[in-house]
Design a protein around this motif. Structure first.
Motif, mmCIF file in Angstrom:
data_model
loop_
_atom_site.group_PDB
_atom_site.id
_atom_site.type_symbol
_atom_site.label_atom_id
_atom_site.label_comp_id
_atom_site.label_asym_id
_atom_site.label_seq_id
_atom_site.Cartn_x
_atom_site.Cartn_y
_atom_site.Cartn_z
ATOM 1 N N ARG A 43 39.773 36.886 34.103
ATOM 2 C CA ARG A 43 40.330 38.157 34.816
ATOM 3 C C ARG A 43 41.598 37.890 35.844
ATOM 4 O O ARG A 43 42.089 36.854 35.926
ATOM 5 C CB ARG A 43 39.222 38.848 35.894
ATOM 6 C CG ARG A 43 37.906 39.134 35.087
ATOM 7 C CD ARG A 43 36.892 39.969 35.847
ATOM 8 N NE ARG A 43 35.886 40.287 34.895
ATOM 9 C CZ ARG A 43 35.722 41.439 34.217
ATOM 10 N NH1 ARG A 43 36.941 42.256 34.378
ATOM 11 N NH2 ARG A 43 34.614 41.891 33.312
ATOM 12 N N SER A 44 42.344 39.082 35.788
ATOM 13 C CA SER A 44 43.707 38.925 36.699
ATOM 14 C C SER A 44 43.319 38.597 38.364
ATOM 15 O O SER A 44 44.580 38.360 38.856
ATOM 16 C CB SER A 44 44.533 40.320 36.596
ATOM 17 O OG SER A 44 43.656 41.181 37.125
ATOM 18 N N GLY A 45 42.124 38.633 38.686
ATOM 19 C CA GLY A 45 41.920 38.263 40.042
ATOM 20 C C GLY A 45 40.523 37.782 40.335
ATOM 21 O O GLY A 45 39.682 37.724 39.470
ATOM 22 N N PRO A 46 40.087 37.430 41.299
ATOM 23 C CA PRO A 46 39.090 36.934 41.663
ATOM 24 C C PRO A 46 37.552 37.829 41.737
ATOM 25 O O PRO A 46 37.298 37.806 42.922
ATOM 26 C CB PRO A 46 39.135 35.966 43.055
ATOM 27 C CG PRO A 46 40.104 36.775 43.658
ATOM 28 C CD PRO A 46 41.031 37.296 42.685
ATOM 29 N N GLY A 47 37.227 38.430 40.925
ATOM 30 C CA GLY A 47 36.265 39.380 40.879
ATOM 31 C C GLY A 47 36.196 40.312 39.732
ATOM 32 O O GLY A 47 36.995 40.362 38.823
ATOM 33 N N THR A 48 34.977 40.832 39.329
ATOM 34 C CA THR A 48 34.628 41.590 38.342
ATOM 35 C C THR A 48 35.456 42.932 38.093
ATOM 36 O O THR A 48 35.882 43.590 37.102
ATOM 37 C CB THR A 48 33.330 41.917 37.994
ATOM 38 O OG1 THR A 48 32.828 42.531 39.151
ATOM 39 C CG2 THR A 48 32.509 40.645 37.987
ATOM 40 N N GLN A 49 36.112 43.328 39.393
ATOM 41 C CA GLN A 49 36.821 44.584 39.688
ATOM 42 C C GLN A 49 38.114 44.444 38.907
ATOM 43 O O GLN A 49 38.986 45.449 38.794
ATOM 44 C CB GLN A 49 37.048 45.277 40.892
ATOM 45 C CG GLN A 49 37.701 44.389 41.731
ATOM 46 C CD GLN A 49 37.076 43.171 42.465
ATOM 47 O OE1 GLN A 49 35.981 42.479 41.901
ATOM 48 N NE2 GLN A 49 37.503 42.520 43.648
ATOM 49 N N ASP A 78 49.571 28.463 28.047
ATOM 50 C CA ASP A 78 50.250 29.341 28.847
ATOM 51 C C ASP A 78 49.592 30.455 29.543
ATOM 52 O O ASP A 78 50.239 31.416 30.093
ATOM 53 C CB ASP A 78 51.364 29.955 27.940
ATOM 54 C CG ASP A 78 52.205 28.939 27.196
ATOM 55 O OD1 ASP A 78 52.471 28.029 27.966
ATOM 56 O OD2 ASP A 78 52.600 29.137 25.926
ATOM 57 N N VAL A 79 48.396 30.454 29.375
ATOM 58 C CA VAL A 79 47.380 31.547 29.870
ATOM 59 C C VAL A 79 46.941 31.291 31.493
ATOM 60 O O VAL A 79 46.237 30.142 31.616
ATOM 61 C CB VAL A 79 46.302 32.248 29.024
ATOM 62 C CG1 VAL A 79 45.456 33.354 29.732
ATOM 63 C CG2 VAL A 79 46.873 32.516 27.730
ATOM 64 N N GLN A 80 46.914 32.258 32.394
ATOM 65 C CA GLN A 80 46.413 31.973 33.677
ATOM 66 C C GLN A 80 45.317 33.052 33.989
ATOM 67 O O GLN A 80 45.580 34.261 33.602
ATOM 68 C CB GLN A 80 47.318 31.774 34.806
ATOM 69 C CG GLN A 80 48.023 30.571 34.922
ATOM 70 C CD GLN A 80 48.822 30.468 36.254
ATOM 71 O OE1 GLN A 80 48.762 31.234 37.290
ATOM 72 N NE2 GLN A 80 49.670 29.408 36.258
ATOM 73 N N GLY A 81 44.441 32.986 34.753
ATOM 74 C CA GLY A 81 43.392 33.912 35.075
ATOM 75 C C GLY A 81 42.434 33.373 36.036
ATOM 76 O O GLY A 81 42.407 31.920 36.335
ATOM 77 N N TRP A 82 41.437 34.232 36.372
ATOM 78 C CA TRP A 82 40.348 33.943 37.255
ATOM 79 C C TRP A 82 39.095 33.785 36.541
ATOM 80 O O TRP A 82 38.832 34.777 35.641
ATOM 81 C CB TRP A 82 40.211 34.766 38.386
ATOM 82 C CG TRP A 82 41.362 34.432 39.253
ATOM 83 C CD1 TRP A 82 42.562 35.167 39.059
ATOM 84 C CD2 TRP A 82 41.291 33.885 40.725
ATOM 85 N NE1 TRP A 82 43.549 34.741 40.173
ATOM 86 C CE2 TRP A 82 42.720 34.024 41.000
ATOM 87 C CE3 TRP A 82 40.410 33.266 41.500
ATOM 88 C CZ2 TRP A 82 42.961 33.459 42.202
ATOM 89 C CZ3 TRP A 82 40.965 32.668 42.384
ATOM 90 C CH2 TRP A 82 42.113 32.711 42.944
ATOM 91 N N ILE A 83 38.206 32.971 36.677
ATOM 92 C CA ILE A 83 36.867 32.835 36.000
ATOM 93 C C ILE A 83 35.919 32.583 36.906
ATOM 94 O O ILE A 83 35.997 31.753 38.032
ATOM 95 C CB ILE A 83 36.803 31.616 34.921
ATOM 96 C CG1 ILE A 83 35.530 31.531 34.221
ATOM 97 C CG2 ILE A 83 37.244 30.329 35.445
ATOM 98 C CD1 ILE A 83 35.496 30.621 33.074
#
Length: 490
Positions: A43-49, A78-83
């Protein structure tokens, strides 16, 4: 608020920002993680929202950039995100200590790469990856570079009573940017329809090409996305996107998962080369990889050969073979095989069928049955397929010079195949595609003269219509039986 106070506040904010940036940078390369869930959302941030930006498969290795509220910001390529931390196992990266007085850091794994910095004796570095006798590292300042393994040692973590950090992983085949190494197997250069590629400093090669060069049989299960390779008593199972393949049921860890590129499975070269007991050598000067696998058939007393003929109706059960307009190859081959058996029995020739009904029988199991019975002849019956246009009849045998036991039977195997082919052509009057050599499991693993008859092309409309006629199947059966009898009476 006067101007000087504003400037002081701005200065404090700037300094705080710089400190935070350095902290994040230093932590960015400290940890790595392994995805533990099946398919985990990124995800784009630290949460399911937050917005979904991608997914990661189980056993994927990622770099951990930062952690917050039970979530980890990670980077994969090259991919960044939150898990979520629930599906990520985070481990501290190994540390290295510089042992040389002033050691050059380079942009790639070799002295031919440009120097990008230096490391002092005693300096602690983060280990990122290994590449032959070079290690990819990151300095405390965040510089990523390569250092020779001759000038470093591993570092224990914590106090002297704490357990040591894991040693760096076994160096694998090196890879230079923009250059693909040549791959040789037992001295013969291998050609690939999909070229080797570099993934995370590992050379990835088409699995099927090398396994088949070794004499293994490779099958692909689309539903489970798993490749299985078999050779003798060794079975290698490699799921796609997994770092935990098995060899005879034992897990063998690989640091880069297998991938599907242009309909070809690519896997780490060293794993592929060593899975069946081979050795992988690297020559930096010529930039070549040499895989060696010594084939030493164990001499054994030759059994007294009977005059038993084993008839093998191809496929069966869930292994349908070719399906064309609802017609299954397994049904045609069983019908013809039963007829061949009855004809030979009536002519006084003992026979054994590998199957008499619609059941699964493994390829190795078919060969094992013939070997255990000390059969005189093994004949497998199949229908061909290609592109709905090709037609004709062919009979296959296998006796390569690389396999001394089979090569000693080359004349007999070729003669058997030709005898069956001649009778099929005379009886069915289809296009003569000849008696040919082909590396198929039942031909490779049987220890007597063996052949595989491709009666006709099931996907060709004209030949499919013929194969559905009882008269054609009876003609094919009589031709195969007569070919076998002629060979036995030669």
């Amino acid at each position: 608020m006067n101007r000087s106070e504003i400037m002081r506040k701005l200065s404090r904010i700037l300094i705080l920002t710089m400190i935070l940036t350095l902290v994040l940078a230093s932590n960015a390369w400290a940890d790595s993680g392994i995805v533990s869930g099946g398919v985990v959302n990124l995800r784009s941030g630290p949460g399911t929202q937050y917005e979904l930006v991608g997914t990661l498969s189980k056993d994927t290795r990622v770099e951990v950039i930062q952690s917050r509220s039970g979530w980890h910001q990670v980077q994969y390529g090259d991919v960044q995100g939150w898990i979520t931390g629930e599906y990520l196992t985070v481990t501290q990266s190994p540390k290295l200590r510089v042992t040389g007085d002033m050691v050059n850091l380079r942009s790639g794994p070799g002295t031919n790469y440009p120097q990008v910095g230096q490391a002092k004796k005693g300096e602690i570095l983060d280990l990122v990856d290994t590449c032959d006798q070079w290690y990819q590292i990151r300095t405390a300042a965040g510089l990523q570079a390569y250092i020779s393994a001759n000038y470093i040692t591993t570092v224990n973590s914590g106090t002297s009573t704490s357990p040591a950090q894991p040693a760096p992983p076994q160096p694998s085949v090196p890879a230079l940017p923009g250059k693909t190494p040549a791959v040789f197997y037992n001295g013969q250069k291998l050609a690939f329809d999909v070229p080797p590629m570099i993934d995370n400093s590992r050379t990835m090669v088409p699995l099927r090409a090398i396994f088949e060069a070794m004499g293994a049989t490779v099958t692909w299960n689309q539903s489970t996305q798993t490749a299985t390779a078999e050779k003798g008593d060794t079975t290698v199972i490699l799921p796609l996107n997994s770092t935990t393949p098995t060899i005879n049921g034992t897990v063998t860890k690989i640091d880069v998962p297998a991938k599907l590129i242009d309909q070809r499975i690519l896997a780490p070269l060293r794993f592929v080369g060593e899975a069946f007991g081979g050795t992988v050598g690297w020559d930096q000067a010529s930039y070549t990889i040499d895989i060696q696998l010594k084939e030493e058939p164990t001499p054994s007393p030759q059994p007294v050969r009977t005059n038993l003929v084993v008839i093998d109706p191809g496929h069966g059960g869930t292994e349908t073979g070719t399906i064309a307009e609802g017609v299954m190859e397994k049904d045609i081959t069983l019908d013809i095989g039963l007829r061949v058996g009855n004809i030979l029995r009536n002519r006084g020739i003992p026979i054994q069928l590998t199957r008499t009904e619609d059941v699964n029988v493994g390829l190795q199991e078919r060969a094992d049955l013939a070997n255990e019975l000390n059969a005189a002849i093994f004949v497998s019956i199949h229908c061909n397929s290609f592109n709905n246009v090709v037609s004709g009849t062919e009979t296959l045998y296998y006796a390569p010079e690389s396999n001394p036991e089979l090569f000693a039977m080359k004349a007999e195997r070729q003669e058997l195949a030709q005898a069956i082919q001649d009778q099929l052509i005379a009886s069915l009057m289809r296009k003569n595609r000849g008696a040919k050599e082909d590396n198929l499991s039942v031909l490779r693993n049987t220890r007597m003269p063996s052949a595989l008859a491709e009666v006709m092309f099931l996907d060709n409309p004209e030949e499919r219509a013929l194969l559905l006629q009882d008269s054609t199947k009876q003609q094919a059966a009589e031709a195969i039986a007569t070919g076998i009898q002629n060979f036995m009476q030669r």
